[in-house]
Scaffold this motif. Structure first.
Motif, PDB file in Angstrom:
ATOM      1  N   ASP A 127       0.859  -1.179   0.000  1.00 30.21           N
ATOM      2  CA  ASP A 127       0.000   0.000   0.000  1.00 30.21           C
ATOM      3  C   ASP A 127       0.902   1.237   0.000  1.00 30.21           C
ATOM      4  O   ASP A 127       1.613   1.495   0.982  1.00 30.21           O
ATOM      5  N   ASP A 128       0.863   1.971  -1.102  1.00 30.22           N
ATOM      6  CA  ASP A 128       1.769   3.112  -1.286  1.00 30.22           C
ATOM      7  C   ASP A 128       1.538   4.250  -0.292  1.00 30.22           C
ATOM      8  O   ASP A 128       2.393   5.101  -0.112  1.00 30.22           O
ATOM      9  N   ARG A 129       0.380   4.245   0.318  1.00 29.72           N
ATOM     10  CA  ARG A 129       0.077   5.357   1.216  1.00 29.72           C
ATOM     11  C   ARG A 129       0.858   5.274   2.526  1.00 29.72           C
ATOM     12  O   ARG A 129       0.861   6.197   3.317  1.00 29.72           O
ATOM     13  N   TYR A 130       1.503   4.152   2.751  1.00 30.40           N
ATOM     14  CA  TYR A 130       2.237   3.985   4.010  1.00 30.40           C
ATOM     15  C   TYR A 130       3.740   4.129   3.762  1.00 30.40           C
ATOM     16  O   TYR A 130       4.228   3.744   2.697  1.00 30.40           O
TER      17      TYR A 130
END
Lengths: 166, 793
Positions: free
Chosen positions: A56-59
């Motif tokens: 998950d790129d948001r992390y």
């Protein structure tokens, strides 16, 4: 039940499969792919035994930690998923696994896979996590055997190894 | 340097690597060719009802359904889940009135989650869908939740075998006046003796229905194979006894029943005896040749598998002004749940552990166990001792407070010790490390300093320290049979295969038993391998209960090793043409002559020649001594070496919110000898977790219809990682090794749960000057108690 064709990348291996739209990630990984390193316990996101990491790129680490029993497999199409079965590399245990063995943090072992994945995630985010941070991070993972003492000790030991390795 | 080279070492547990990689296969992880899935259809809407009609017509239409099984499709034999009747003489079983009141599929639901019928299908999902489609017509019956309702004259009866709904008590023929205890030396009964006391304290305590909450959901695979053998893979704690029960239930000789124990994902007593082995086996017999798997959902486990006993425990204690303990009496009114199962077992042990703790001049305890519509109580770590500890430890502190006596000094003076009678009549303590436990527990928590510091507190948050002590048991003799078999087979390379049915619940038992075997033989640990868990291979063993494994199996291991070593010496002597008394063991498996070290032979040679035996072509004489060496010992332990422990706790009580926070625990345990120290520590640390749950947060709650209100991890509150005291000290006291236990070892499996209960209860008392009589001590109960008391001290 509606079927859906999906691709999952589990511990680097590609699986092209057809799943029922209502099947959870736990069910698909365990029952269809027979990867039983992932354990099933409460089935409702309360105990953490089925904890996995999902890309998950948001992390900051590029990975998110989830209870696989609360995620539908169909929604994970194309994702990279990491379970405890993928931590050992070329016969060498991950520092967190190694620390769990050395500290005696494993008793019945049923929570261990999820507990180790959660510990990995805590330490990948911050290898220097202190005791309070570790304990808080482990809150969603239940162990009935150890009283958490040796698990926390193992996390601290692994943190040192991982911090030194960076 | 230690006199031992293998035991006492902090080696990694033998099963640790397979568990951290996820490769350990629990029963739920098993997959077999063509395996079918069984689903138990349970009654969720009623706690008490008659089954009027079962209609499978819609369920049968679900694609993938193989068979729908009702009560008539399986054996109608009654059974009891427990192994109790196997472990006592038949006359005892009769006196105690053990009954079998359970069916595989029950025509009358006696608690929520009772099993009514079953589905076999090709997939788990199909089985679950079909289970939902079974139409069951119920006739609701009056729901009984309390002892008062159960004992009413016109109350609905649970079984004709137990008139008046009294499932069990302590039978008068064995226990005069239905009490377990002793009269004073002057002949006075416990009741008469209270008249001699200067101070009498009494209270009724509510003790909670705690759940074991092992993490692995119950799961089974069963196969009635083509040779007519019934195979069952299960994580039972007692494979050999369950094999026996299954044989009896399905009327099969033991040659046709195979029990394979899968890795146990936590036990704590919940897997003591049978759970759904009968159901899995009945389903397998309905589809011969095809394996069937049953895996519980967590919510099924919660409502349907046996819990700890709960009820109201009245305790009364009398003292002289100088603190001399005069009399102690207990009356436990216990809620049985819907079925007999363990009957009087745990409540009897409540009385027994009261019996074993202090030097009262007279003591007596009774228990009446009443049927009701809760989940039946069964075995849970501590087996009756938590109840005793919660009541008695608090009353001791209340009396000490009133008499102005130091509660630690009182305990050291009046706790039973060497030579005194333990929890069971006729069994005396042979060792006690209690004084050192008290010293260590006190020291690590900083008792004296904190006691002074918290003497005069004001403000919202009040701190206090408290102590609780306990004694427990190592095995269940002489109450129950204690029997273990160990076989050691010498391989041709002089390594040893050990066959013993040792149950490892995650406790490290397999590691510790292997260590003891290596130590007893004097060989490296890699030279011994423990094979267990298959009834086709292993001899008889009770299995894991009553904290027995290390103590009982350890002794059998030592005896077997001694026999194997003797056999080796005999062969060496014969080989060297010496007398037996002329040879002895030396380094590196050598056996040498005591008076001529040039005469020697290595055990490797003896082992190799025992198997690869040839005649010398030149002389025609046999080289070495032929015949594979096997040693076997069938051990009946005739003691139970009770261990002691002392625990100190520091708490902080918020007198406005009622919240109790445990800041520090210090538990010192009289282990005698720690065979695998990390495992002993793990038992103590984990025992503390469950003890804190008992005293502060855990109970099963029911609504007025008898339906469970908290059958999940969210509503059943267990301590999480940050709820546990960051300071959770454990001390392994080895200053009092036991003469009977292997290498001096006593048990540690159950006992760590008790210390935190008494010590936290007393720390709360120290902090606010009020004793809370109902466990768990929730914020609501603290506030109610403060209100009732008109404030804090």
């Amino acid at each position: 039940m509606k079927k859906r064709a999906i691709t999952l990348f589990i511990n680097g291996d590609e699986y092209n499969i057809t799943v029922d739209a209502d099947e959870t990630l736990t069910q698909v990984i365990r029952n269809q792919l027979n990867l039983t390193d992932l354990k099933h316990c409460c089935g409702r996101g309360e105990c953490g035994a089925c904890t996995v990491q999902v890309e998950d790129d948001r992390y900051p680490t590029g990975k998110k930690i989830i209870n696989s029993c609360l995620s539908l497999a169909a929604m994970m199409d194309g994702k990279r998923i990491y379970t405890v079965g993928g931590l050992e590399k070329g016969g060498t245990l991950h520092p967190v696994q190694e620390a769990f063995v050395e500290q005696g943090a494993v008793q019945c072992g049923f929570c261990s896979g999820g507990m180790i994945m959660k510990t990995v995630d805590i330490l990948e985010n911050n290898a220097k996590a202190g005791e309070a941070e570790i304990r808080e991070g482990l809150e969603g993972n239940i162990c009935r055997c150890t009283g958490y003492t040796k698990i926390v000790e193992a996390a601290k030991q692994a943190g040192k190894v991982m911090a030194a390795g960076k | 340097m230690s006199e031992y080279s293998v035991i006492g070492q902090r080696i990694p547990k033998l099963d640790a690597r397979e568990k951290v990689t996820g490769r350990c296969k629990y029963a739920g992880d098993m997959r077999m060719e063509g395996m079918l899935y069984g689903k138990l259809v349970r009654c969720w809407d009623y706690a008490h009802a008659e089954v009027v009609k079962i209609d499978f017509s819609e369920a049968r239409k679900v694609p993938g359904v193989v068979k729908c099984l009702g009560p008539k499709d399986v054996t109608r034999k009654n059974y009891n889940t427990t192994i109790m009747k196997l472990l006592v003489p038949a006359v005892f079983s009769d006196v105690f009135g053990e009954i079998a009141d359970l069916n595989i599929f029950n025509a009358r639901v006696k608690h929520q989650g009772d099993v009514v019928c079953g589905i076999i299908a090709k997939t788990e999902k199909a089985a679950e869908r079909a289970a939902e489609k079974v139409k069951i017509e119920y006739k609701p019956l009056p729901v009984i939740m309390t002892a008062e309702e159960s004992k009413k004259k016109n109350a609905i009866q649970f079984t004709p075998l137990k008139p008046g709904n009294l499932a069990a008590n302590f039978p008068d023929s064995f226990f005069p006046n239905n009490e377990y205890g002793w009269n004073a030396e002057d002949g006075k009964t416990v009741h008469q003796k209270f008249k001699d006391a200067d101070l009498v304290v009494e209270d009724t305590f509510y003790v909670p229905r705690q759940k074991q909450v092992q993490m692995e959901n119950h799961a089974y695979v069963a196969l009635y194979d083509d040779r007519g053998r019934l195979n069952c893979w299960t994580s039972t704690q007692m494979p050999k006894l369950v094999q026996n029960l299954i044989g009896e239930l399905f009327e099969l000789p033991l040659t046709r029943v195979r029990l394979v124990q899968t890795p146990i994902g936590g036990g704590f007593g919940c897997r003591l005896g049978m759970i759904a082995e009968p159901h899995a086996c009945a389903m397998a017999m309905a589809v011969p040749g095809i394996p069937v798997k049953i895996e519980y959902l967590r919510e099924e486990d919660w409502v349907a598998s046996e819990s700890r006993a709960s009820g109201h425990f009245y305790v009364k204690a009398g003292f002289k002004k100088d603190g001399t303990p005069v009399a102690c009496y207990g009356d436990y009114q216990v809620l049985k749940g819907g079925y007999y199962t363990h009957g009087s077992g745990p409540p009897f042990c409540t009385a027994a552990f009261m019996h074993g703790m202090y030097k009262w001049q007279a003591m007596g305890c009774k228990a009446d166990i009443w049927f009701n519509n809760m989940v039946p109580f069964g075995a849970y770590r501590g087996y009756g001792n938590p109840e005793n500890t919660f009541g008695v430890e608090q009353l001791v502190d209340r009396a000490c407070n009133k008499l102005g006596i130091d509660p630690i000094g009182w305990r050291k003076k009046w706790a039973k010790g060497i030579g005194d009678e333990s929890w069971l009549k006729g069994v005396n303590f042979v060792s006690s490390g209690l004084d050192d436990c008290v010293k260590e527990a006190k020291k690590k928590i900083g008792w004296d300093k904190k006691k002074k510091q918290y003497a005069n507190q004001k403000g919202v948050k009040r701190r206090g320290v408290g102590i609780g002590i306990m004694q427990h048991t190592s095995g269940a003799w002489p109450m129950l049979l204690e029997h273990s078999n160990v076989i050691m087979r010498l391989n041709e390379d002089c390594t040893v295969e050990i066959m013993a049915s040792v149950s490892d619940l995650g406790t490290g038992a397999h590691t510790a038993v292997t260590q003891m075997a290596a130590e007893a033989l004097g060989w490296p640990i890699d030279d011994v391998h423990l094979k267990c868990c298959d009834s086709d291979v292993n001899g008889f063993d009770i299995g894991a209960h009553a904290s027995r494994t290390i103590y009982c199996v350890g002794r059998a291991v030592m005896q077997t090793a001694a026999d194997l070593k003797k056999q080796l010496l005999e062969r060496a002597a014969q080989n060297l043409q010496l007398k037996l008394e002329d040879v002895e063991f030396a380094e590196d498996k050598e056996i040498v002559c005591t008076w001529d070290s040039s005469k020697r032979i290595n055990c490797r040679t003896i082992a190799e020649q025992s198997i690869y035996s040839f005649d010398d072509p030149a002389t025609g004489k046999t080289i070495g001594i032929p015949g594979q060496m096997v040693a076997h010992y069938s051990d009946f332990v005739k003691h139970c070496s009770p261990p002691f422990a002392a625990c100190c706790a520091e708490v902080e009580v918020d007198i406005e919110t009622g919240e109790v926070k445990v800041l520090c625990l210090s538990n010192a345990h009289d282990i005698g000898k720690a065979i695998h120290p990390p495992s002993v520590e793990g038992q103590l640390e984990g025992g503390a977790h469950q003890g804190l749950g008992y005293i502060l947060s855990e109970d099963i709650y029911y609504d007025d219809k008898g339906l469970c209100l908290n059958n999940d991890f969210t509503d059943y509150k267990m301590f999480g990682a940050s709820d546990m005291p960051a300071e959770n000290y454990v001390t392994l006291v080895e200053s009092a090794p036991d003469d009977i236990g292997p290498f001096g070892a006593k048990s540690c499996g159950e006992s760590a749960l008790m210390g935190p209960i008494g010590s936290v209860a007393n720390a709360i008392y120290d902090a606010i000057g009020i004793q809370i009589t109902d466990a768990p001590v929730t914020p609501e109960r603290v506030l109610a108690a403060i209100k009732k008391n008109g404030g804090v001290k």
